[in-house]
Motif scaffolding. Structure first.
Motif, PDB file in Angstrom:
ATOM      1  N   ALA A   1      38.079  -9.832  23.178  1.00  0.00           N
ATOM      2  CA  ALA A   1      37.117  -8.132  24.053  1.00  0.00           C
ATOM      3  C   ALA A   1      35.857  -8.735  23.682  1.00  0.00           C
ATOM      4  N   CYS A   2      35.384  -8.988  22.505  1.00  0.00           N
ATOM      5  CA  CYS A   2      34.212  -9.148  22.448  1.00  0.00           C
ATOM      6  C   CYS A   2      33.236 -10.638  22.543  1.00  0.00           C
ATOM      7  N   ASP A   3      32.035 -10.705  22.763  1.00  0.00           N
ATOM      8  CA  ASP A   3      31.068 -11.530  24.007  1.00  0.00           C
ATOM      9  C   ASP A   3      30.867 -12.550  22.330  1.00  0.00           C
ATOM     10  N   LEU A   4      30.363 -11.988  21.055  1.00  0.00           N
ATOM     11  CA  LEU A   4      30.025 -12.755  19.443  1.00  0.00           C
ATOM     12  C   LEU A   4      30.550 -12.504  18.754  1.00  0.00           C
ATOM     13  N   VAL A   5      30.805 -13.379  17.305  1.00  0.00           N
ATOM     14  CA  VAL A   5      30.967 -12.660  16.628  1.00  0.00           C
ATOM     15  C   VAL A   5      30.639 -12.482  15.089  1.00  0.00           C
ATOM     16  N   ILE A   6      30.410 -11.622  14.555  1.00  0.00           N
ATOM     17  CA  ILE A   6      29.211 -12.251  12.815  1.00  0.00           C
ATOM     18  C   ILE A   6      30.394 -12.135  11.773  1.00  0.00           C
ATOM     19  N   THR A   7      30.742 -13.012  11.119  1.00  0.00           N
ATOM     20  CA  THR A   7      31.442 -13.360  10.224  1.00  0.00           C
ATOM     21  C   THR A   7      31.146 -13.928   8.397  1.00  0.00           C
ATOM     22  N   LYS A   8      31.879 -14.496   7.526  1.00  0.00           N
ATOM     23  CA  LYS A   8      32.179 -15.590   7.042  1.00  0.00           C
ATOM     24  C   LYS A   8      32.765 -16.416   7.271  1.00  0.00           C
ATOM     25  N   PRO A   9      32.151 -17.833   7.227  1.00  0.00           N
ATOM     26  CA  PRO A   9      32.857 -18.952   7.720  1.00  0.00           C
ATOM     27  C   PRO A   9      33.938 -19.164   6.769  1.00  0.00           C
ATOM     28  N   GLY A  10      34.951 -18.274   6.874  1.00  0.00           N
ATOM     29  CA  GLY A  10      36.304 -19.058   6.450  1.00  0.00           C
ATOM     30  C   GLY A  10      36.795 -20.334   7.510  1.00  0.00           C
ATOM     31  N   GLY A  11      37.619 -20.861   6.452  1.00  0.00           N
ATOM     32  CA  GLY A  11      38.214 -21.630   7.439  1.00  0.00           C
ATOM     33  C   GLY A  11      39.372 -21.551   8.854  1.00  0.00           C
ATOM     34  N   LEU A  12      40.369 -19.938   8.053  1.00  0.00           N
ATOM     35  CA  LEU A  12      40.790 -19.972   9.538  1.00  0.00           C
ATOM     36  C   LEU A  12      40.382 -18.444  10.475  1.00  0.00           C
ATOM     37  N   THR A  13      39.307 -17.376   9.614  1.00  0.00           N
ATOM     38  CA  THR A  13      39.067 -16.793  11.078  1.00  0.00           C
ATOM     39  C   THR A  13      37.751 -17.762  12.197  1.00  0.00           C
ATOM     40  N   THR A  14      37.201 -18.983  11.342  1.00  0.00           N
ATOM     41  CA  THR A  14      36.613 -19.718  12.491  1.00  0.00           C
ATOM     42  C   THR A  14      37.324 -20.798  13.347  1.00  0.00           C
ATOM     43  N   SER A  15      38.478 -20.789  12.869  1.00  0.00           N
ATOM     44  CA  SER A  15      39.381 -21.224  13.362  1.00  0.00           C
ATOM     45  C   SER A  15      40.082 -20.790  14.677  1.00  0.00           C
ATOM     46  N   GLU A  16      40.159 -19.041  14.582  1.00  0.00           N
ATOM     47  CA  GLU A  16      40.629 -18.206  15.773  1.00  0.00           C
ATOM     48  C   GLU A  16      39.180 -18.022  16.692  1.00  0.00           C
ATOM     49  N   CYS A  17      38.042 -18.059  15.591  1.00  0.00           N
ATOM     50  CA  CYS A  17      36.968 -17.766  16.511  1.00  0.00           C
ATOM     51  C   CYS A  17      36.737 -19.231  17.819  1.00  0.00           C
ATOM     52  N   LEU A  18      37.389 -20.239  17.398  1.00  0.00           N
ATOM     53  CA  LEU A  18      36.913 -21.410  17.889  1.00  0.00           C
ATOM     54  C   LEU A  18      37.767 -21.424  19.557  1.00  0.00           C
ATOM     55  N   ALA A  19      39.110 -20.955  18.974  1.00  0.00           N
ATOM     56  CA  ALA A  19      39.905 -21.123  19.686  1.00  0.00           C
ATOM     57  C   ALA A  19      40.009 -19.890  20.938  1.00  0.00           C
ATOM     58  N   LEU A  20      39.527 -19.283  20.699  1.00  0.00           N
ATOM     59  CA  LEU A  20      38.684 -18.037  21.899  1.00  0.00           C
ATOM     60  C   LEU A  20      37.521 -18.537  22.479  1.00  0.00           C
ATOM     61  N   GLY A  21      37.085 -19.559  21.560  1.00  0.00           N
ATOM     62  CA  GLY A  21      35.843 -19.775  22.427  1.00  0.00           C
ATOM     63  C   GLY A  21      34.830 -18.781  22.390  1.00  0.00           C
ATOM     64  N   ARG A  22      34.336 -18.301  20.443  1.00  0.00           N
ATOM     65  CA  ARG A  22      34.049 -16.984  20.526  1.00  0.00           C
ATOM     66  C   ARG A  22      32.944 -17.600  19.893  1.00  0.00           C
ATOM     67  N   PRO A  23      31.756 -17.845  19.900  1.00  0.00           N
ATOM     68  CA  PRO A  23      30.263 -17.991  19.788  1.00  0.00           C
ATOM     69  C   PRO A  23      29.813 -17.265  18.458  1.00  0.00           C
ATOM     70  N   MET A  24      30.069 -17.459  17.086  1.00  0.00           N
ATOM     71  CA  MET A  24      29.494 -17.232  16.378  1.00  0.00           C
ATOM     72  C   MET A  24      28.327 -16.854  15.653  1.00  0.00           C
ATOM     73  N   ILE A  25      27.833 -16.248  14.661  1.00  0.00           N
ATOM     74  CA  ILE A  25      26.903 -15.526  13.540  1.00  0.00           C
ATOM     75  C   ILE A  25      27.304 -16.005  12.098  1.00  0.00           C
ATOM     76  N   VAL A  26      27.298 -17.168  11.587  1.00  0.00           N
ATOM     77  CA  VAL A  26      28.585 -16.913   9.954  1.00  0.00           C
ATOM     78  C   VAL A  26      26.847 -16.641   8.728  1.00  0.00           C
ATOM     79  N   HIS A  27      27.373 -15.761   8.085  1.00  0.00           N
ATOM     80  CA  HIS A  27      26.309 -15.373   6.701  1.00  0.00           C
ATOM     81  C   HIS A  27      27.543 -15.095   5.352  1.00  0.00           C
ATOM     82  N   ALA A  28      27.179 -15.142   4.680  1.00  0.00           N
ATOM     83  CA  ALA A  28      27.413 -15.450   2.596  1.00  0.00           C
ATOM     84  C   ALA A  28      28.407 -16.416   2.474  1.00  0.00           C
ATOM     85  N   PRO A  29      28.425 -17.786   3.021  1.00  0.00           N
ATOM     86  CA  PRO A  29      29.344 -18.903   2.788  1.00  0.00           C
ATOM     87  C   PRO A  29      29.433 -19.408   1.308  1.00  0.00           C
TER      88      PRO A  29
END
Length: 372
Positions: A277-305
């Motif tokens: 339902a969203c166009d952009l995801v702001i998240t920490k770059p954990g392996g699972l969360t980022t893989s979920e974003c990639l699977a759905l083609g959601r661009p990310m702004i990553v922070h605080a790794p």
């Protein structure tokens, strides 16, 4: 004929290893197999669990520079070094109950989503106490030395580069497979964005940003949300508080002051629908969360790794053009403004993310492990 038995072993040092194992368990529903998932930390003495998990979490939160140093040291320490041998001996002494549980289940195959059980079972196999094949799934876009466990039946890599690193460290190329990081089967299913948006009270005709957690340099969820809502741009913000009841209460109070702009969301098992339902995801770059974003083609702004593995995840996403990085709160404001003012850039990030996505990773791992 009795059904084959698949054992999944994870470690709850952070959530990603457990989530990867749960994704494999869910995907195993399509296979004729009996599945058991054990979290190693539920089968060790409390003192060892505190040392192994709580100390790690405290280090990354309160002394990230110390963790960064330890990460580098452990990466370079050879398995034959006295310190490494002592560590493995301590782990063996504290995992007697786990080994009994494994013997009781009698698996036909084992998949480890953490290196600790892989190391334990490598020794069990070498001593003739375990006959079934053991596989390892790496849950980040990097290969730390502790994941290099020899004599496994298979190693599963998040990317071609991780596979290259496996080969460079001497693992058998024939048993290395690039599958991606296992995520829930729901991320491979097709859903209509409008229906997903309606489920959470999001207007599908307007742009929406998903905020998943605050972090070092950004502040709490409510602070980040308030600052983003003050930007001169038309978008909806969805803030995911998870199981943090206090954060959810603060967000709900903020949402009352920003009707139609902020959706405060607590824990949900429908993160895939929320992301859709969203166009952009702001998240920490954990392996699972980022893989979920990639699977759905959601661009990310990553922070605080987290130093080490999450920094490497961040590097991978930036190098591949699937994300931008916010080093602090000011940078986050700038990145959001930049992307909302440049839809073409946002679309390019989304396209790169989608090209990297591996929504069938869990199934692909199981096909290799179980066949069919």
């Amino acid at each position: 004929m009795t059904r084959r038995r698949l054992l999944l072993l994870s470690v709850s040092a952070g959530a990603g290893h457990v989530r990867a194992a749960e994704a494999l368990r869910a995907a195993a529903a399509d296979f004729d197999v009996e599945v058991l998932h054990l979290d190693v930390m539920q089968h060790v003495p409390r003192a060892f669990r505190t040392l192994y998990t709580d100390l790690y979490l405290k280090l990354v939160e309160h002394s990230p520079s110390t963790w960064a140093m330890l990460y580098r040291i452990m990466d370079r320490t050879p398995p034959s070094a006295p310190a490494a041998r002592l560590r493995r001996a301590i782990e063996r002494l504290n995992t007697l109950d786990l080994r009994r549980e494994i013997a009781r289940f009698g698996p036909d195959a084992v998949v480890c989503t953490h290196f600790l059980p892989a190391e334990l079972l490598m020794r069990e196999r070498s001593r003739g106490r375990l006959a079934c094949p053991v596989h390892v799934v790496v849950t980040d876009f990097d290969l730390h030395g502790m994941w290099v466990v020899p004599d496994m039946a298979g190693w599963f890599a998040a990317s071609d580069e991780v596979a290259f690193r496996m080969r460079a460290r001497g693992l058998d190329a024939a048993r290395i497979h690039v599958t991606g990081i296992p995520i829930m089967p729901a991320f491979a299913q097709a859903h209509d964005r409008a229906a997903c948006a309606a489920e959470f009270g999001i207007d599908p005709a307007r742009r929406a940003i998903l905020l998943m957690g605050g972090g070092a340099g950004l502040g709490g969820l409510d602070e980040v949300a308030a600052r983003l809502l003050a930007l001169d741009a038309d978008f909806q913000l969805v803030a995911l508080a998870g199981r943090n009841a206090k954060a959810l209460e603060q967000l709900q109070a903020l949402a009352a002051r920003h009707p139609q702009r902020l959706v405060a969301q607590g824990f949900t098992d429908k993160v895939d629908r929320l992301m859709r339902a969203c166009d952009l995801v702001i998240t920490k770059p954990g392996g699972l969360t980022t893989s979920e974003c990639l699977a759905l083609g959601r661009p990310m702004i990553v922070h605080a790794p987290i130093p080490g593995q999450e920094e490497r995840n961040c590097d991978y996403l930036l190098e591949q053009g699937a994300a931008l990085k916010a080093v602090d709160a000011i940078a986050l404001d700038y990145r959001v403004r930049e992307l909302l003012a440049d839809p073409a850039h946002l679309a390019t990030l989304a396209e790169r993310a989608r090209s990297l996505g591996r929504p069938q990773a869990a199934r692909d791992v199981l096909v290799r492990v179980l066949g069919g």
